[in-house]
Write a protein that holds these residues in place. Structure first.
Motif, PDB file in Angstrom:
ATOM      1  N   GLU A 145       0.831  -1.215   0.000  1.00 33.00           N
ATOM      2  CA  GLU A 145       0.000   0.000   0.000  1.00 33.00           C
ATOM      3  C   GLU A 145       0.867   1.268   0.000  1.00 33.00           C
ATOM      4  O   GLU A 145       0.665   2.206   0.784  1.00 33.00           O
ATOM      5  CB  GLU A 145      -0.981   0.034   1.178  1.00 33.00           C
ATOM      6  CG  GLU A 145      -2.235   0.794   0.809  1.00 33.00           C
ATOM      7  CD  GLU A 145      -3.199   1.003   1.980  1.00 33.00           C
ATOM      8  OE1 GLU A 145      -2.817   0.784   3.122  1.00 33.00           O
ATOM      9  OE2 GLU A 145      -4.341   1.410   1.697  1.00 33.00           O
ATOM     10  N   LEU A 146       1.858   1.264  -0.881  1.00 26.68           N
ATOM     11  CA  LEU A 146       2.758   2.420  -0.994  1.00 26.68           C
ATOM     12  C   LEU A 146       2.064   3.542  -1.750  1.00 26.68           C
ATOM     13  O   LEU A 146       1.166   3.298  -2.563  1.00 26.68           O
ATOM     14  CB  LEU A 146       4.017   2.032  -1.773  1.00 26.68           C
ATOM     15  CG  LEU A 146       4.965   1.024  -1.112  1.00 26.68           C
ATOM     16  CD1 LEU A 146       6.012   0.557  -2.115  1.00 26.68           C
ATOM     17  CD2 LEU A 146       5.628   1.652   0.092  1.00 26.68           C
ATOM     18  N   SER A 147       2.502   4.757  -1.500  1.00 25.59           N
ATOM     19  CA  SER A 147       2.063   5.912  -2.289  1.00 25.59           C
ATOM     20  C   SER A 147       3.281   6.424  -3.054  1.00 25.59           C
ATOM     21  O   SER A 147       4.379   6.473  -2.499  1.00 25.59           O
ATOM     22  CB  SER A 147       1.540   7.019  -1.380  1.00 25.59           C
ATOM     23  OG  SER A 147       0.505   6.534  -0.560  1.00 25.59           O
ATOM     24  N   TYR A 148       3.066   6.794  -4.316  1.00 24.11           N
ATOM     25  CA  TYR A 148       4.179   7.311  -5.120  1.00 24.11           C
ATOM     26  C   TYR A 148       3.885   8.724  -5.590  1.00 24.11           C
ATOM     27  O   TYR A 148       2.774   9.018  -6.066  1.00 24.11           O
ATOM     28  CB  TYR A 148       4.384   6.480  -6.390  1.00 24.11           C
ATOM     29  CG  TYR A 148       4.839   5.047  -6.184  1.00 24.11           C
ATOM     30  CD1 TYR A 148       5.828   4.717  -5.269  1.00 24.11           C
ATOM     31  CD2 TYR A 148       4.287   4.018  -6.954  1.00 24.11           C
ATOM     32  CE1 TYR A 148       6.248   3.400  -5.103  1.00 24.11           C
ATOM     33  CE2 TYR A 148       4.703   2.704  -6.797  1.00 24.11           C
ATOM     34  CZ  TYR A 148       5.680   2.395  -5.874  1.00 24.11           C
ATOM     35  OH  TYR A 148       6.089   1.100  -5.715  1.00 24.11           O
ATOM     36  N   LEU A 149       4.910   9.581  -5.490  1.00 26.00           N
ATOM     37  CA  LEU A 149       4.927  10.826  -6.262  1.00 26.00           C
ATOM     38  C   LEU A 149       5.846  10.521  -7.433  1.00 26.00           C
ATOM     39  O   LEU A 149       7.068  10.392  -7.252  1.00 26.00           O
ATOM     40  CB  LEU A 149       5.468  11.987  -5.417  1.00 26.00           C
ATOM     41  CG  LEU A 149       5.595  13.332  -6.152  1.00 26.00           C
ATOM     42  CD1 LEU A 149       4.256  13.802  -6.700  1.00 26.00           C
ATOM     43  CD2 LEU A 149       6.181  14.411  -5.236  1.00 26.00           C
ATOM     44  N   PHE A 150       5.265  10.344  -8.613  1.00 32.38           N
ATOM     45  CA  PHE A 150       6.014   9.852  -9.764  1.00 32.38           C
ATOM     46  C   PHE A 150       6.315  11.019 -10.702  1.00 32.38           C
ATOM     47  O   PHE A 150       5.442  11.485 -11.441  1.00 32.38           O
ATOM     48  CB  PHE A 150       5.204   8.764 -10.482  1.00 32.38           C
ATOM     49  CG  PHE A 150       6.012   7.977 -11.465  1.00 32.38           C
ATOM     50  CD1 PHE A 150       6.747   6.877 -11.071  1.00 32.38           C
ATOM     51  CD2 PHE A 150       6.045   8.349 -12.801  1.00 32.38           C
ATOM     52  CE1 PHE A 150       7.505   6.154 -11.980  1.00 32.38           C
ATOM     53  CE2 PHE A 150       6.801   7.643 -13.719  1.00 32.38           C
ATOM     54  CZ  PHE A 150       7.535   6.544 -13.305  1.00 32.38           C
ATOM     55  N   ILE A 151       7.550  11.500 -10.623  1.00 35.12           N
ATOM     56  CA  ILE A 151       7.957  12.681 -11.391  1.00 35.12           C
ATOM     57  C   ILE A 151       8.588  12.214 -12.697  1.00 35.12           C
ATOM     58  O   ILE A 151       9.532  11.409 -12.678  1.00 35.12           O
ATOM     59  CB  ILE A 151       8.984  13.507 -10.585  1.00 35.12           C
ATOM     60  CG1 ILE A 151       8.357  13.976  -9.272  1.00 35.12           C
ATOM     61  CG2 ILE A 151       9.506  14.677 -11.400  1.00 35.12           C
ATOM     62  CD1 ILE A 151       9.364  14.458  -8.244  1.00 35.12           C
ATOM     63  N   ALA A 152       8.080  12.689 -13.831  1.00 37.35           N
ATOM     64  CA  ALA A 152       8.633  12.235 -15.110  1.00 37.35           C
ATOM     65  C   ALA A 152       8.269  13.212 -16.211  1.00 37.35           C
ATOM     66  O   ALA A 152       7.276  13.936 -16.123  1.00 37.35           O
ATOM     67  CB  ALA A 152       8.099  10.843 -15.453  1.00 37.35           C
ATOM     68  N   HIS A 153       9.102  13.240 -17.252  1.00 40.06           N
ATOM     69  CA  HIS A 153       8.745  14.064 -18.412  1.00 40.06           C
ATOM     70  C   HIS A 153       8.102  13.201 -19.494  1.00 40.06           C
ATOM     71  O   HIS A 153       7.522  13.730 -20.431  1.00 40.06           O
ATOM     72  CB  HIS A 153       9.986  14.779 -18.966  1.00 40.06           C
ATOM     73  CG  HIS A 153      10.989  13.852 -19.547  1.00 40.06           C
ATOM     74  ND1 HIS A 153      11.950  13.229 -18.780  1.00 40.06           N
ATOM     75  CD2 HIS A 153      11.147  13.396 -20.801  1.00 40.06           C
ATOM     76  CE1 HIS A 153      12.663  12.450 -19.563  1.00 40.06           C
ATOM     77  NE2 HIS A 153      12.205  12.515 -20.786  1.00 40.06           N
ATOM     78  N   ASP A 154       8.191  11.858 -19.361  1.00 36.24           N
ATOM     79  CA  ASP A 154       7.617  10.950 -20.358  1.00 36.24           C
ATOM     80  C   ASP A 154       6.138  10.723 -20.027  1.00 36.24           C
ATOM     81  O   ASP A 154       5.783   9.996 -19.104  1.00 36.24           O
ATOM     82  CB  ASP A 154       8.389   9.628 -20.332  1.00 36.24           C
ATOM     83  CG  ASP A 154       7.911   8.678 -21.427  1.00 36.24           C
ATOM     84  OD1 ASP A 154       6.718   8.755 -21.820  1.00 36.24           O
ATOM     85  OD2 ASP A 154       8.718   7.850 -21.881  1.00 36.24           O
ATOM     86  N   LEU A 155       5.276  11.375 -20.818  1.00 36.45           N
ATOM     87  CA  LEU A 155       3.844  11.357 -20.485  1.00 36.45           C
ATOM     88  C   LEU A 155       3.204   9.996 -20.716  1.00 36.45           C
ATOM     89  O   LEU A 155       2.203   9.667 -20.081  1.00 36.45           O
ATOM     90  CB  LEU A 155       3.126  12.424 -21.307  1.00 36.45           C
ATOM     91  CG  LEU A 155       3.521  13.832 -20.856  1.00 36.45           C
ATOM     92  CD1 LEU A 155       3.485  14.808 -21.999  1.00 36.45           C
ATOM     93  CD2 LEU A 155       2.622  14.294 -19.741  1.00 36.45           C
ATOM     94  N   ALA A 156       3.766   9.190 -21.629  1.00 35.89           N
ATOM     95  CA  ALA A 156       3.205   7.862 -21.858  1.00 35.89           C
ATOM     96  C   ALA A 156       3.437   6.990 -20.623  1.00 35.89           C
ATOM     97  O   ALA A 156       2.547   6.249 -20.181  1.00 35.89           O
ATOM     98  CB  ALA A 156       3.844   7.237 -23.094  1.00 35.89           C
ATOM     99  N   VAL A 157       4.630   7.090 -20.035  1.00 36.79           N
ATOM    100  CA  VAL A 157       4.942   6.319 -18.826  1.00 36.79           C
ATOM    101  C   VAL A 157       4.047   6.776 -17.673  1.00 36.79           C
ATOM    102  O   VAL A 157       3.508   5.967 -16.918  1.00 36.79           O
ATOM    103  CB  VAL A 157       6.444   6.490 -18.463  1.00 36.79           C
ATOM    104  CG1 VAL A 157       6.737   5.934 -17.082  1.00 36.79           C
ATOM    105  CG2 VAL A 157       7.325   5.821 -19.503  1.00 36.79           C
ATOM    106  N   VAL A 158       3.873   8.080 -17.546  1.00 36.34           N
ATOM    107  CA  VAL A 158       3.067   8.621 -16.453  1.00 36.34           C
ATOM    108  C   VAL A 158       1.627   8.122 -16.553  1.00 36.34           C
ATOM    109  O   VAL A 158       0.998   7.759 -15.559  1.00 36.34           O
ATOM    110  CB  VAL A 158       3.109  10.173 -16.476  1.00 36.34           C
ATOM    111  CG1 VAL A 158       2.074  10.771 -15.547  1.00 36.34           C
ATOM    112  CG2 VAL A 158       4.495  10.653 -16.085  1.00 36.34           C
TER     113      VAL A 158
END
Ligand code: SF4
Length: 347
Positions: free
Chosen positions: A213-226
């Motif tokens: 039950e982790l929470s992620y702040l997922f920072i990325a410039h690749d919008l497909a991955v996001v």
């Protein structure tokens, strides 16, 4: 000091950021003496077990926001709460205790792994600092963590250079998991990997999120991955969040002209959308040390109206969920889902 927020599920959010400001001195495009407002009045939250994607061009302030959450850069103003506890107000031992709950995975695992030590020692480092454990118990925990990320216990004795990029990122994830955190900030964590390795690491992060039950702040410039990993997405421009909302609404019906431009650059595999036009942004990102008045995007926006260069748009609810900061939501036609008439060129 305000009390912790309550999420839509009636629970305290895992992460709550309110009115966050981060300013760096003397780093403006025009040299010393210009301070840069890297993060400007940013508010966001992440529920338990939720992934928030944070996107924007290079220099938009997304990585600084992630670092400010972990207090790796000085917070000028605002509040960061992790599981209801105010991180900004804590120092010393109290902060170290809170920090156990939040970890970071960087783009370059070399930044967190000692190249001259076996990876087992790097994974064990947070255990050595924060836990009273015997050497054998530490070794057992390291092997357990390696197994969790899909590596073998014997890998503990190998050096970082003996691993592929994807394996090194797995080691970095094992290290981040060592103290059983609740929140992980992933800063471009898969950006340096090839597409197939990216998918494997994303799947691993997803498995770990569900399991713990982790929470992620997922920072990325690749919008497909996001899109693949996020439940909700926030879009940053020049230190501010200009749009946020559920991932499907953001990708299918982006409301802010900047979000529309960013999304138009993603290659479209769907044959029905093959004719979609790419929106070219005019001009460069303005100098963050001298941001334009009014809407920060008005110097590049095809829809800019007189009011845009004078009045900062407030965050306004968007149909389908989330919010956007654009005068079109209040003073003009809603753009969500409509084609853009200007500055378009064939993809
Ligand atoms: Fe464009 Fe004005 Fe909306 Fe800013 S507020 S994004 S300049 S239309």
């Amino acid at each position: 000091m305000s009390s912790p927020a309550v999420s839509s599920a009636g629970m305290t959010p895992m992460l709550e950021v309110k009115d966050l400001h981060v300013t760096f001195a003397g780093k403006g495009r025009f040299g010393r003496g210009h301070s840069v407002k890297a993060v400007n009045d940013v508010s966001l939250h992440i529920d338990r077990g939720e992934t928030l994607g944070l996107v924007g061009e290079s220099g938009s302030g997304k990585s600084t926001t992630g670092r400010a959450v972990l207090k790796l850069v000085p917070v000028e103003a605002g509040e960061v709460r992790v599981d209801g506890q105010d991180v900004t107000g804590h120092r010393g031992a109290q902060l170290r205790r809170l920090r156990r709950q939040m970890q970071m995975v960087f783009q370059d695992p070399y930044s967190s792994l000692d190249p001259s030590a076996p990876v087992g020692a790097s994974i064990a480092e947070p255990l050595r600092v924060h836990e009273k454990m015997s050497k054998q118990a530490r070794r057992d925990r390291v092997e357990e963590l390696l197994d969790l990320v899909g590596l073998r216990p014997s890998h503990a004795d190998r050096y970082p250079y003996e691993f592929s990029g994807g394996q090194r990122q797995r080691v970095a994830i094992a290290r981040a998991l060592a103290l059983n955190p609740r929140l992980i900030v992933c800063d471009e964590a898969v950006s340096a990997l090839d597409v197939s390795t990216q998918n494997q690491v994303i799947n691993l992060l997803e498995d770990l999120r569900e399991r713990f039950e982790l929470s992620y702040l997922f920072i990325a410039h690749d919008l497909a991955v996001v899109r693949h990993i996020s439940h909700r997405v926030a879009v940053m421009y020049l230190g501010r969040i200009v749009e946020s909302g559920p991932v499907e609404r953001i990708y299918e019906q982006p409301a802010h002209p900047y979000t529309q431009a960013l999304l138009s650059a993603i290659p479209v595999p769907d044959p029905k959308r093959k004719g979609a036009k790419r929106i070219l942004l005019s001009g460069d990102l303005p100098d963050p040390s001298a941001p334009p008045p009014g809407c920060p995007f008005h110097t590049r926006c095809a829809y800019a109206m007189d009011v845009c260069s004078q009045v900062m748009p407030a965050m306004t609810p968007v149909e389908g969920g989330g919010q956007t900061a654009c005068h079109l939501q209040t003073s003009g036609p809603t753009l969500a889902g409509r084609p853009l008439p200007r500055t378009e060129v064939p993809a």
